[in-house]
Design a protein around this motif. Structure first.
Motif, PDB file in Angstrom:
ATOM      1  N   MET A 153       0.044  25.312  43.740  1.00 57.57           N
ATOM      2  CA  MET A 153       1.292  25.024  44.452  1.00 57.57           C
ATOM      3  C   MET A 153       2.480  25.747  43.821  1.00 57.57           C
ATOM      4  SD  MET A 153       0.802  20.934  45.115  1.00 57.57           S
ATOM      5  CE  MET A 153       2.463  20.752  45.781  1.00 57.57           C
ATOM      6  N   ALA A 154       2.342  26.208  42.592  1.00 57.41           N
ATOM      7  CA  ALA A 154       3.448  26.933  41.952  1.00 57.41           C
ATOM      8  C   ALA A 154       3.734  28.254  42.662  1.00 57.41           C
ATOM      9  CB  ALA A 154       3.126  27.180  40.481  1.00 57.41           C
ATOM     10  N   LEU A 155       2.712  28.879  43.256  1.00 58.81           N
ATOM     11  CA  LEU A 155       2.890  30.214  43.830  1.00 58.81           C
ATOM     12  C   LEU A 155       3.811  30.236  45.057  1.00 58.81           C
ATOM     13  CD1 LEU A 155      -0.670  31.770  43.418  1.00 58.81           C
ATOM     14  CD2 LEU A 155       1.365  32.122  42.023  1.00 58.81           C
ATOM     15  N   PRO A 156       3.654  29.327  46.030  1.00 56.54           N
ATOM     16  CA  PRO A 156       4.605  29.352  47.145  1.00 56.54           C
ATOM     17  C   PRO A 156       6.053  29.122  46.704  1.00 56.54           C
ATOM     18  CG  PRO A 156       2.683  28.062  47.733  1.00 56.54           C
ATOM     19  CD  PRO A 156       2.567  28.368  46.273  1.00 56.54           C
ATOM     20  N   LEU A 157       6.238  28.363  45.629  1.00 58.43           N
ATOM     21  CA  LEU A 157       7.595  28.125  45.132  1.00 58.43           C
ATOM     22  C   LEU A 157       8.212  29.403  44.562  1.00 58.43           C
ATOM     23  CD1 LEU A 157       7.020  24.698  43.331  1.00 58.43           C
ATOM     24  CD2 LEU A 157       8.151  25.068  45.532  1.00 58.43           C
ATOM     25  N   LEU A 158       7.372  30.327  44.100  1.00 57.78           N
ATOM     26  CA  LEU A 158       7.860  31.571  43.507  1.00 57.78           C
ATOM     27  C   LEU A 158       8.014  32.708  44.520  1.00 57.78           C
ATOM     28  CD1 LEU A 158       5.612  31.637  40.295  1.00 57.78           C
ATOM     29  CD2 LEU A 158       8.033  31.002  40.422  1.00 57.78           C
ATOM     30  N   THR A 159       7.481  32.524  45.723  1.00 52.42           N
ATOM     31  CA  THR A 159       7.410  33.619  46.696  1.00 52.42           C
ATOM     32  C   THR A 159       8.557  33.542  47.688  1.00 52.42           C
ATOM     33  OG1 THR A 159       4.992  33.530  46.514  1.00 52.42           O
ATOM     34  CG2 THR A 159       5.919  34.802  48.338  1.00 52.42           C
ATOM     35  N   ARG A 160       9.362  34.593  47.716  1.00 52.10           N
ATOM     36  CA  ARG A 160      10.497  34.686  48.633  1.00 52.10           C
ATOM     37  C   ARG A 160      10.519  36.069  49.270  1.00 52.10           C
ATOM     38  NH1 ARG A 160      10.235  30.150  47.930  1.00 52.10           N
ATOM     39  NH2 ARG A 160      11.780  28.591  47.295  1.00 52.10           N
ATOM     40  N   PRO A 161      11.022  36.196  50.507  1.00 50.31           N
ATOM     41  CA  PRO A 161      11.182  37.540  51.095  1.00 50.31           C
ATOM     42  C   PRO A 161      12.125  38.379  50.255  1.00 50.31           C
ATOM     43  CG  PRO A 161      11.465  35.825  52.751  1.00 50.31           C
ATOM     44  CD  PRO A 161      11.453  35.135  51.426  1.00 50.31           C
ATOM     45  N   ARG A 162      12.008  39.671  50.379  1.00 53.18           N
ATOM     46  CA  ARG A 162      12.871  40.568  49.621  1.00 53.18           C
ATOM     47  C   ARG A 162      14.320  40.385  50.066  1.00 53.18           C
ATOM     48  NH1 ARG A 162      10.960  46.506  48.900  1.00 53.18           N
ATOM     49  NH2 ARG A 162      11.768  46.135  46.814  1.00 53.18           N
ATOM     50  N   ALA A 163      15.218  40.413  49.116  1.00 52.87           N
ATOM     51  CA  ALA A 163      16.634  40.262  49.422  1.00 52.87           C
ATOM     52  C   ALA A 163      17.135  41.472  50.195  1.00 52.87           C
ATOM     53  CB  ALA A 163      17.441  40.115  48.124  1.00 52.87           C
ATOM     54  N   ALA A 164      18.224  41.292  50.922  1.00 53.02           N
ATOM     55  CA  ALA A 164      18.760  42.360  51.762  1.00 53.02           C
ATOM     56  C   ALA A 164      19.085  43.598  50.934  1.00 53.02           C
ATOM     57  CB  ALA A 164      20.005  41.869  52.504  1.00 53.02           C
ATOM     58  N   ARG A 165      19.603  43.390  49.716  1.00 50.05           N
ATOM     59  CA  ARG A 165      19.958  44.544  48.892  1.00 50.05           C
ATOM     60  C   ARG A 165      18.710  45.316  48.456  1.00 50.05           C
ATOM     61  NH1 ARG A 165      20.879  40.021  45.771  1.00 50.05           N
ATOM     62  NH2 ARG A 165      19.678  39.816  43.851  1.00 50.05           N
ATOM     63  N   GLU A 166      17.579  44.595  48.278  1.00 54.79           N
ATOM     64  CA  GLU A 166      16.335  45.271  47.940  1.00 54.79           C
ATOM     65  C   GLU A 166      15.845  46.094  49.126  1.00 54.79           C
ATOM     66  OE1 GLU A 166      13.500  42.862  45.274  1.00 54.79           O
ATOM     67  OE2 GLU A 166      14.530  41.376  46.490  1.00 54.79           O
ATOM     68  N   GLU A 167      15.997  45.536  50.340  1.00 50.91           N
ATOM     69  CA  GLU A 167      15.597  46.250  51.530  1.00 50.91           C
ATOM     70  C   GLU A 167      16.408  47.549  51.650  1.00 50.91           C
ATOM     71  OE1 GLU A 167      13.181  45.552  53.518  1.00 50.91           O
ATOM     72  OE2 GLU A 167      12.669  43.693  52.503  1.00 50.91           O
ATOM     73  N   ALA A 168      17.695  47.426  51.403  1.00 53.16           N
ATOM     74  CA  ALA A 168      18.557  48.596  51.536  1.00 53.16           C
ATOM     75  C   ALA A 168      18.190  49.674  50.528  1.00 53.16           C
ATOM     76  CB  ALA A 168      20.022  48.185  51.358  1.00 53.16           C
ATOM     77  N   SER A 169      17.883  49.247  49.290  1.00 53.29           N
ATOM     78  CA  SER A 169      17.543  50.223  48.267  1.00 53.29           C
ATOM     79  C   SER A 169      16.186  50.852  48.497  1.00 53.29           C
ATOM     80  CB  SER A 169      17.567  49.549  46.871  1.00 53.29           C
ATOM     81  OG  SER A 169      16.559  48.564  46.795  1.00 53.29           O
ATOM     82  N   ALA A 170      15.306  50.111  49.205  1.00 53.51           N
ATOM     83  CA  ALA A 170      13.953  50.631  49.477  1.00 53.51           C
ATOM     84  C   ALA A 170      13.952  51.580  50.663  1.00 53.51           C
ATOM     85  CB  ALA A 170      12.974  49.492  49.741  1.00 53.51           C
ATOM     86  N   ALA A 171      14.965  51.497  51.526  1.00 55.71           N
ATOM     87  CA  ALA A 171      15.008  52.337  52.713  1.00 55.71           C
ATOM     88  C   ALA A 171      15.350  53.775  52.325  1.00 55.71           C
ATOM     89  CB  ALA A 171      16.068  51.796  53.681  1.00 55.71           C
ATOM     90  N   PRO A 172      14.872  54.762  53.132  1.00 60.77           N
ATOM     91  CA  PRO A 172      15.175  56.147  52.827  1.00 60.77           C
ATOM     92  C   PRO A 172      16.682  56.409  52.880  1.00 60.77           C
ATOM     93  CG  PRO A 172      13.408  55.979  54.472  1.00 60.77           C
ATOM     94  CD  PRO A 172      13.995  54.611  54.283  1.00 60.77           C
TER      95      PRO A 172
END
Length: 428
Positions: A404-423
């Motif tokens: 049960m610890a794993l779902p508590l640690l799992t979150r979608p990537r933050a918007a700033r991470e998405e922006a930095s990952a985009a070309p």
């Protein structure tokens, strides 16, 4: 001709439910693998096989292990070549493996069971299994949680149909129960070919009228399509895969021994155990639809927390459930949650990584199923001491609760991470 009629004629979603029905037909045949517990029990009797518990669990464990290879290759190919060819090949290979397993005639032919039912059928199963999941998410972006539940729900319901049929066939061939695989393999061949022949991806530019991608309920989509390589560079992919693996270990530990455990713990007869195995398939299949739909409203990680918690608690109680009714209730909850993991995870992966490469990304994630499918049955078989299931089921329960610890640690990537990952945008 009325404007309304013309609009209906132009509706791009027309026929998508027929494709979903064809997908369920294929999954019913593939999901028959979950009736192995009936065969496992028969192969342990004093007949031409008389296998140990560990030996009887081996073909099923190899089947689940091989699924990953099939889903990995099938997911990549169907994203590029389309779903029909991959599903047809998968159905043919799956049926061929089952037919080959039917040639085993004694304990010395255990290798043939492992090769046919395990290696060949498992690979074909993986090829066929991944296709409806990826294909239907593209047809139903507006009902992603529900449709992935339906897409794999048929897989869970496969044992409902197969278990009582398999038991009848085993009663006809008590000395060599593997003869049943000949008839079953032919049935699987007809079902998979009939269903897969209807498969196709939506046309380019397909969109559901009036629907726009957005946050739905408590589900948040990234709004970006990852490649498989990009997904593998995120911690979220590994966390989601680990969650699915733990959910598989818990549920499949019971699935692999339920026919024997129901008799040893709660006094079920052989016919009653076979009936229970088939009946539990309703919950395996129903859990895929229920949790797939429910995860859209509760949030994906909340749903996985619930699945692991419920399985953990039920496993702690199960070895002490001498009442036939209580045993069935606890098993039903475990099956619901086990199936729920497969119903909710494809949609979760789609939320996190997009749909364009869903086959490849989720197909690779199925390694969790293969690992869990090996670890769960072998773990429980090695810990069962005669007819004493307390140590085995308690260990599985603790694993689920710790997970049960794993779902508590799992979150979608933050918007700033998405922006930095985009070309980066091109500079004129």
């Amino acid at each position: 001709m009325s404007a309304t009629f013309m609009e209906d004629r132009k509706d791009p979603t027309r026929g998508r439910w027929f494709i979903a029905a064809a997908a369920v037909l294929v999954q019913l045949a593939l999901g028959a693998v979950y009736s192995w517990s009936v065969f496992s029990k028969a192969l342990q009797k004093e007949n031409a096989f008389h296998l140990s518990k560990a030996q009887a669990a081996l073909p099923f464990s190899v089947t689940i292990a091989m699924i990953f290879l099939g889903t990995y290759l099938g997911g990549r190919i169907q994203d590029r070549r389309g779903p029909r060819m991959v599903a047809l090949v998968g159905g043919l290979v799956y049926a061929a493996g089952i037919l080959l397993a039917g040639a085993a005639s004694g304990a010395g032919d255990l290798w043939l069971l492992v090769l046919g039912y395990g290696v060949i059928a498992g690979f074909g199963l993986g090829l066929g299994y991944i296709v409806p999941i990826a294909m239907l998410q593209k047809w139903f972006p507006d009902k992603r949680g529900l449709i992935t539940g339906i897409a794999v729900g048929g897989f869970g319901f496969g044992a409902v149909i197969t278990s009582p049929i398999a038991q009848r066939l085993i009663e006809r061939y008590p000395d060599v129960p593997t003869r049943s695989f000949g008839w079953l393999g032919l049935g699987y061949l007809v079902m998979t070919v009939a269903g897969a022949s209807r498969f196709r991806n939506p046309p380019a530019g397909y969109a559901v009228p009036g629907w726009r991608p957005a946050a739905t309920g408590r589900v948040v989509e990234t709004g970006r399509d990852y490649t498989q390589a990009e997904a593998l560079r995120t911690p979220q992919w590994y966390l989601l895969t680990a969650i699915l693996c733990l959910n598989v270990i818990a549920g499949i530990a019971l699935i692999s021994v339920i026919a024997a455990a129901s008799g040893d713990i709660a006094g079920y007869s052989a016919a009653g155990a076979a009936g229970l195995t088939g009946f539990m398939g309703l919950f395996n299949g129903g859990g895929r639809i229920l949790w797939g739909w429910l995860s859209t409203h509760t949030g994906r990680m909340t749903a996985f927390l619930g699945m692991l918690a419920l399985q953990g608690l039920c496993f702690l109680i199960l070895p002490h459930a001498s009442s036939a009714v209580l045993f069935a209730l606890l098993a039903a909850v475990i099956y619901l949650c086990y199936g729920g993991g497969f119903g909710a995870m494809p949609a979760t992966a789609g939320d996190f990584f997009g749909l364009r490469n869903a086959g490849a990304i989720y197909g690779l994630m199925i390694i969790a199923w293969s690992l869990g499918g090996v670890v769960g049955p072998l773990l429980v078989a090695s810990l069962i001491n005669g007819n004493n299931y307390t140590t085995a089921f308690t260990t599985v329960g603790v694993i689920a609760l710790a997970g049960m610890a794993l779902p508590l640690l799992t979150r979608p990537r933050a918007a700033r991470e998405e922006a930095s990952a985009a070309p980066a945008p091109a500079v004129d």
